[in-house]
Enzyme design. Structure first.
Site, short mmCIF file in Angstrom:
data_model
loop_
_atom_site.label_atom_id
_atom_site.label_comp_id
_atom_site.label_asym_id
_atom_site.label_seq_id
_atom_site.Cartn_x
_atom_site.Cartn_y
_atom_site.Cartn_z
N CYS A 71 0.86 -1.18 0.00
CA CYS A 71 0.00 0.00 0.00
C CYS A 71 0.89 1.22 0.00
O CYS A 71 1.79 1.33 0.83
CB CYS A 71 -0.88 0.01 1.26
SG CYS A 71 -1.85 1.52 1.42
N CYS A 77 -0.92 6.77 6.52
CA CYS A 77 -2.26 6.45 7.01
C CYS A 77 -2.15 5.87 8.42
O CYS A 77 -1.21 5.16 8.75
CB CYS A 77 -2.88 5.44 6.06
SG CYS A 77 -4.34 4.61 6.68
N CYS A 80 -2.81 0.88 9.12
CA CYS A 80 -1.93 -0.30 9.21
C CYS A 80 -0.54 0.13 9.65
O CYS A 80 0.30 0.49 8.83
CB CYS A 80 -1.87 -1.01 7.87
SG CYS A 80 -3.48 -1.58 7.31
N CYS A 165 -8.27 0.99 -0.54
CA CYS A 165 -7.59 0.52 0.66
C CYS A 165 -7.44 -0.98 0.54
O CYS A 165 -8.42 -1.70 0.35
CB CYS A 165 -8.46 0.86 1.86
SG CYS A 165 -7.95 -0.02 3.35
N GLN A 316 -18.03 -8.36 14.56
CA GLN A 316 -16.57 -8.51 14.38
C GLN A 316 -16.17 -8.18 12.94
O GLN A 316 -16.85 -8.60 12.01
CB GLN A 316 -16.13 -9.93 14.71
CG GLN A 316 -16.32 -10.32 16.18
CD GLN A 316 -15.30 -9.66 17.10
OE1 GLN A 316 -14.39 -8.96 16.68
NE2 GLN A 316 -15.47 -9.89 18.40
N TYR A 345 -21.56 -8.23 27.37
CA TYR A 345 -21.12 -7.50 26.17
C TYR A 345 -21.39 -8.39 24.94
O TYR A 345 -20.49 -8.70 24.18
CB TYR A 345 -19.63 -7.14 26.22
CG TYR A 345 -19.19 -6.46 27.49
CD1 TYR A 345 -19.21 -5.07 27.59
CD2 TYR A 345 -18.74 -7.21 28.58
CE1 TYR A 345 -18.79 -4.45 28.76
CE2 TYR A 345 -18.33 -6.58 29.75
CZ TYR A 345 -18.35 -5.21 29.83
OH TYR A 345 -17.93 -4.60 30.99
N GLU A 366 -26.13 -6.47 26.87
CA GLU A 366 -25.55 -5.56 25.88
C GLU A 366 -26.19 -4.19 26.05
O GLU A 366 -27.38 -4.09 26.34
CB GLU A 366 -25.82 -6.16 24.48
CG GLU A 366 -25.74 -5.21 23.32
CD GLU A 366 -24.36 -4.63 23.08
OE1 GLU A 366 -23.36 -5.38 23.12
OE2 GLU A 366 -24.28 -3.41 22.87
N ASP A 420 -16.69 -9.92 26.89
CA ASP A 420 -16.09 -9.46 25.63
C ASP A 420 -16.25 -7.95 25.51
O ASP A 420 -16.96 -7.46 24.63
CB ASP A 420 -16.77 -10.19 24.45
CG ASP A 420 -16.10 -9.87 23.11
OD1 ASP A 420 -15.06 -9.17 23.09
OD2 ASP A 420 -16.62 -10.33 22.08
N CYS A 447 -10.02 -7.22 23.08
CA CYS A 447 -9.37 -6.64 21.91
C CYS A 447 -8.27 -5.68 22.33
O CYS A 447 -7.73 -4.95 21.51
CB CYS A 447 -10.39 -5.96 21.01
SG CYS A 447 -11.36 -4.73 21.87
N1 SAH Z 1 -19.44 -10.40 21.85
C1 SAH Z 1 -19.93 -9.59 20.76
C2 SAH Z 1 -19.68 -8.10 20.93
C3 SAH Z 1 -18.33 -7.67 21.42
S1 SAH Z 1 -17.95 -5.94 21.23
C4 SAH Z 1 -19.36 -10.07 19.45
O1 SAH Z 1 -18.38 -10.80 19.42
O2 SAH Z 1 -19.92 -9.73 18.41
C5 SAH Z 1 -18.39 -5.24 22.73
C6 SAH Z 1 -19.87 -4.96 22.90
O3 SAH Z 1 -20.05 -4.41 24.19
C7 SAH Z 1 -20.45 -3.96 21.92
O4 SAH Z 1 -21.59 -4.52 21.31
C8 SAH Z 1 -20.84 -2.76 22.79
O5 SAH Z 1 -22.00 -2.11 22.35
C9 SAH Z 1 -21.07 -3.42 24.12
N2 SAH Z 1 -20.90 -2.59 25.34
C10 SAH Z 1 -20.10 -1.54 25.53
N3 SAH Z 1 -20.15 -1.14 26.81
C11 SAH Z 1 -21.02 -1.95 27.45
C12 SAH Z 1 -21.48 -2.05 28.80
N4 SAH Z 1 -21.06 -1.22 29.73
N5 SAH Z 1 -22.35 -3.03 29.10
C13 SAH Z 1 -22.79 -3.89 28.16
N6 SAH Z 1 -22.38 -3.85 26.87
C14 SAH Z 1 -21.51 -2.88 26.52
#
Ligand code: SAH
Length: 507
Positions: A71, A77, A80, A165, A316, A345, A366, A420, A447
């Site tokens: 790239c 940028c 990456c 990109c 994701q 989450y 969520e 998550d 992440c």
């Molecule tokens: N496990 C899912 C999402 C992970 S991303 C997957 O793999 O697709 C993290 C998620 O947490 C997002 O959807 C975001 O909206 C949510 N989130 C952020 N802060 C939060 C909180 N305080 N309580 C609950 N969910 C939350």
């Protein structure tokens, strides 16, 4: 040593943000655009007492792991950061980064790390490319009254005008080009962050890996493209739909699965706020549907689940690697069928529904209402009846419900918690509540290994900074966890980011 001075040094290490690290006359320098193993001439950009920052201006001896980035914009940028490193070196960097964060921030010793799961490359690719299913191209004023659309330069809001990109699928790049051309043809103004004036702010795109569906969302500082045009009696929104639908998309799909990309929906999203948040609250559909469908497969069991993904919901961004991540998380959860699982989450219920297939009951939490709506629909769509979803912050919902009669597993049945969170990690109150409730196992998907490490420190009982006595009181009756294993997954090739799944068991 001072600013603008030129130094020559060997790059011995890489920092967490992908910068090269080397020493010159005993002083440590963080060097931009340099790869581990390079010898470079660099110009000093900033000096602190103990260390300095510099930018490589000439690679005098290239490192064995340096490659020609596929790239032309990679050094400017912000996307990456480590594209000039060959792929095996990128993976080693990520493993080291995760381990280092767990040791330094988490205070963990002998980290039980499994090898990173790398992304597959196409035969002709030096590094994995075209892996993203979501693109958010900023649009703003360009040179000489023109339009700039593409990417922010590293750590700024300066937009680099970009034709394409390589992290995006070809179809997404064609749509970017068509949007720019359309704005030029119709004389539609780009949004200017500085003044808050102008109409078009972002092009937001999602593609379905298995379905080939594409959702196109143009984010406006307004409600209609007609607001940005002087033309009378012409429906610019309609012309926009025609323009997008006429983009040739033959042979742009997912060749592995033999699917062709096609436009499933075209929407306008309104965001009038002066903010970094990309999407506004209101989305109006001009064509097709304001959501898309995709599938996720478990390659070890052959299971397939179908998901509806609304514009505001999280999904994701690297579908193939997400499958590996979910498989890892599922194997860590090690469900036998009698467990109650909290999936905190949970987004649109991607992991929740795979977990539900193996558990007695799953409870997803969520914060985004649209995502919870998707999750409930997704459960129904896949014929899954043992998953319930709650909308709200995990740190409020879990402590409120987890101890209640209806939510406590039957005697002898284990409780499992899956986490998550976004990059900022979990709220401390949630981690303390989990320790009070004391699930048998915790699967933590992260992440950002820095916040993961901070949170693991609390879960493993090393997180209190209080005095000994009050600490003992505070800790009484709370479960302490042991990190059993952790597996990094390369979800974002060519960037410094790394995903990981960790398994903790109650001691
Ligand atoms: N496990 C899912 C999402 C992970 S991303 C997957 O793999 O697709 C993290 C998620 O947490 C997002 O959807 C975001 O909206 C949510 N989130 C952020 N802060 C939060 C909180 N305080 N309580 C609950 N969910 C939350």
């Amino acid at each position: 040593m001072k600013k603008n001075e030129i130094i020559e040094l060997k790059i011995e290490d890489i920092g967490v943000n992908g910068e090269g690290i080397g020493k010159f006359e005993g002083c440590t320098f963080f060097v931009k655009n340099a790869v581990i193993g390079d010898r470079v001439k660099a110009v000093i950009t900033r000096m602190k007492k103990e260390y300095g920052f510099a930018k490589a201006i000439e690679i005098t001896e290239p490192s064995g792991c340096r490659i020609q980035a596929p790239c032309g914009l990679s050094s400017r940028c912000g996307g990456c950061q480590i594209m000039e490193m060959n792929y095996p070196e990128q993976l080693r960097f990520k493993e080291r980064k995760v381990r280092m964060n767990l040791e330094r921030i988490g205070g963990l010793k002998n980290v039980p790390m499994l090898p990173i799961l790398g992304a597959k490359r196409q035969a002709e690719e030096p590094v994995p490319l075209a892996y993203r299913n979501k693109m958010q191209f900023p649009i703003g004023p360009g040179k000489n009254g023109g339009i700039a659309a593409g990417f922010y330069a590293g750590r700024t809001h300066y937009i680099i005008d970009t034709e394409s990109c390589p992290a995006a699928p070809e179809a997404a790049n064609r749509i970017l080009q068509a949007v720019r051309a359309f704005m030029q043809e119709q004389d539609i103004s780009p949004y200017d962050e500085k003044t808050g004036k102008g109409l078009v702010r972002h092009l937001f795109l999602r593609t379905g890996y298995y379905t080939g569906e594409i959702l196109v969302v143009l984010v406006l500082n307004g409600e209609s493209l007609n607001e940005g045009s002087y033309a009378q009696n012409v429906d610019i929104d309609r012309l926009f739909v025609d323009k997008i639908r006429s983009i040739p998309l033959e042979n742009t799909g997912n060749h592995e699965e033999n699917v062709n990309f096609h436009i499933a929906g075209i929407c306008l999203n309104t965001n009038r706020e002066q903010t970094n948040v990309i999407l506004g609250k209101q989305t109006r559909c001009l064509y097709g549907q304001p959501f898309l469908f995709d599938e996720i497969r478990n390659r070890s069991t052959g299971e397939r689940l179908c998901f509806k993904i609304s514009v505001a919901s999280f999904y994701q961004v690297n579908p193939r690697q997400a499958e590996k991540l979910y498989e890892t998380a599922l194997s860590f959860a090690d469900l036998k069928g009698h467990e109650t699982v909290w999936d905190l989450y949970c987004g649109i219920g991607t992991l929740s529904l795979f977990l539900a297939r193996k558990a007695k009951a799953v409870k997803g939490v969520e914060i985004i209402p649209d995502a919870i709506r998707d999750a409930k629909e997704n459960a129904e769509r896949n014929g899954i009846g043992n998953a319930a979803f709650y909308c709200g912050p995990a740190e409020e919902i879990f402590p409120r419900y987890a101890g209640q009669k209806d939510h406590v597993p039957d005697a002898g049945d284990p409780l499992v918690v899956v986490l998550d969170p976004p990059r900022k990690g979990c709220d401390r109150a949630l981690l303390e509540a989990i320790r009070e409730v004391g699930p048998e196992r915790i699967v933590y998907v992260s992440c950002d290994s820095a916040t993961l490490a901070r949170d693991l420190k609390i879960l493993t009982g090393g997180g209190s900074s209080e005095g000994e006595e009050s600490r003992a009181k505070q800790e009484a009756g709370k479960a302490v966890y042991q990190l059993e294993k952790i597996r990094p997954v390369d979800m974002f090739p060519n960037t410094v980011h790394c995903e990981a799944a960790a398994l903790l068991t109650r001691r």
